[in-house]
Write an enzyme that holds these catalytic residues in place. Sequence first.
Site, PDB file in Angstrom:
ATOM      1  N   LEU A   7       0.858  -1.182   0.000  1.00 29.60           N
ATOM      2  CA  LEU A   7       0.000   0.000   0.000  1.00 29.60           C
ATOM      3  C   LEU A   7       0.892   1.228   0.000  1.00 29.60           C
ATOM      4  O   LEU A   7       1.817   1.336   0.814  1.00 29.60           O
ATOM      5  CB  LEU A   7      -0.911  -0.005   1.226  1.00 29.60           C
ATOM      6  CG  LEU A   7      -1.904   1.150   1.358  1.00 29.60           C
ATOM      7  CD1 LEU A   7      -3.153   0.699   2.104  1.00 29.60           C
ATOM      8  CD2 LEU A   7      -1.305   2.371   2.077  1.00 29.60           C
ATOM      9  N   ILE A   8       0.612   2.150  -0.913  1.00 31.40           N
ATOM     10  CA  ILE A   8       1.413   3.365  -1.051  1.00 31.40           C
ATOM     11  C   ILE A   8       0.487   4.572  -0.921  1.00 31.40           C
ATOM     12  O   ILE A   8      -0.563   4.628  -1.564  1.00 31.40           O
ATOM     13  CB  ILE A   8       2.136   3.414  -2.407  1.00 31.40           C
ATOM     14  CG1 ILE A   8       2.918   2.119  -2.655  1.00 31.40           C
ATOM     15  CG2 ILE A   8       3.067   4.622  -2.477  1.00 31.40           C
ATOM     16  CD1 ILE A   8       3.580   2.041  -4.015  1.00 31.40           C
ATOM     17  N   GLY A  10      -0.203   8.818  -1.231  1.00 32.86           N
ATOM     18  CA  GLY A  10       0.241   9.990  -1.983  1.00 32.86           C
ATOM     19  C   GLY A  10       0.720   9.672  -3.387  1.00 32.86           C
ATOM     20  O   GLY A  10       1.807  10.071  -3.783  1.00 32.86           O
ATOM     21  N   ILE A  15       6.959  11.190  -6.705  1.00 35.15           N
ATOM     22  CA  ILE A  15       7.595   9.958  -6.255  1.00 35.15           C
ATOM     23  C   ILE A  15       6.560   8.871  -6.007  1.00 35.15           C
ATOM     24  O   ILE A  15       6.779   7.701  -6.335  1.00 35.15           O
ATOM     25  CB  ILE A  15       8.427  10.212  -4.984  1.00 35.15           C
ATOM     26  CG1 ILE A  15       9.588  11.168  -5.281  1.00 35.15           C
ATOM     27  CG2 ILE A  15       8.962   8.898  -4.409  1.00 35.15           C
ATOM     28  CD1 ILE A  15      10.346  11.616  -4.043  1.00 35.15           C
ATOM     29  N   GLY A  16       5.428   9.226  -5.424  1.00 38.66           N
ATOM     30  CA  GLY A  16       4.412   8.226  -5.128  1.00 38.66           C
ATOM     31  C   GLY A  16       3.878   7.555  -6.372  1.00 38.66           C
ATOM     32  O   GLY A  16       3.712   6.329  -6.410  1.00 38.66           O
ATOM     33  N   TYR A 151       8.228  22.416   8.010  1.00 35.85           N
ATOM     34  CA  TYR A 151       8.403  21.213   7.189  1.00 35.85           C
ATOM     35  C   TYR A 151       9.545  20.354   7.733  1.00 35.85           C
ATOM     36  O   TYR A 151       9.396  19.134   7.900  1.00 35.85           O
ATOM     37  CB  TYR A 151       8.688  21.621   5.743  1.00 35.85           C
ATOM     38  CG  TYR A 151       8.923  20.467   4.806  1.00 35.85           C
ATOM     39  CD1 TYR A 151       7.870  19.712   4.315  1.00 35.85           C
ATOM     40  CD2 TYR A 151      10.215  20.131   4.402  1.00 35.85           C
ATOM     41  CE1 TYR A 151       8.081  18.654   3.440  1.00 35.85           C
ATOM     42  CE2 TYR A 151      10.445  19.078   3.537  1.00 35.85           C
ATOM     43  CZ  TYR A 151       9.379  18.340   3.061  1.00 35.85           C
ATOM     44  OH  TYR A 151       9.604  17.284   2.205  1.00 35.85           O
TER      45      TYR A 151
END
Length: 279
Positions: A7-8, A10, A15-16, A151
């Site tokens: 499961l990924i 974004g 990159i996602g 960030y």
Amino acid sequence: MSSKVVLITGTSSGIGLAAAVGAAKAGWRTVATLRDTSRADALRKAAADAGVELDIRQLDVTDPASVAAAVDGVISDHGRLDAVINNAGAGHLGTLENETVADVRQVMEVNFFGVLHVSKAALPHLRASGGRLITVTSVGGVVGQPFNEAYCAAKFAVEGYMESLAPVAAKLGVTVSVVEPGAVATEFVSNIGVDLEAEVAAAGPYADALQAYLDRTVSQFLSGAQTPAEAAESVLEALTADRPAFRIQTSDWARGFTGTKLTDLDGSAVLGLTNGWVG
């Protein structure tokens, strides 16, 4: 063909997206999630162009109910979960005097607590499969950077949390890794989601320093940016290597940059570097 399930988060871009397509090409049953499934067109096209299938689902990392529904759905439909790649996140530009604590809190919600929501929901299933928990952080999770306080704080928190969790999870059969990209082409301005000229105009006494930072970052830093596909290769390394490292940088530049901090016992090397970024 592997029967393993990843499961990924974004995966709408960057990159996602590249990691989702790459994992599917490597034989993983890939559940590609994103907060707004109406933004999945680029993901679907990339999968079609690569000749792979993705299981595309909605998942908002800041909403525990959404996270639970997505993870439960994967188990219900696929019967297992072998890896999670925490990739969802958002950039942020600002400095403390010119933003609210609520602004900072929102950055933490997306970039830190979102990772925890997904990881907590997934861990029982990763324990069952002897799986992997992979989180895309940033070189900003190692080296603090001007006008990226919130960030970097979120990414520092992710790095500290995962570094602390890694030996505990390993005792129960789960491998934990963090992947640290540097600059990735096309993502800097779009991920921040602000009008840079307006930000400088509203920066008051910080305007000159912010303009110097932006000049340096946009014209020099991004000239050596990786493509999302190049950065995603390191994510796939964490997913598929027999014994992945805990900390993986995505480029020689990222290794050199983070190395400045990791060998900097008194902080002078990092501040000597970043002081020059603001004029």
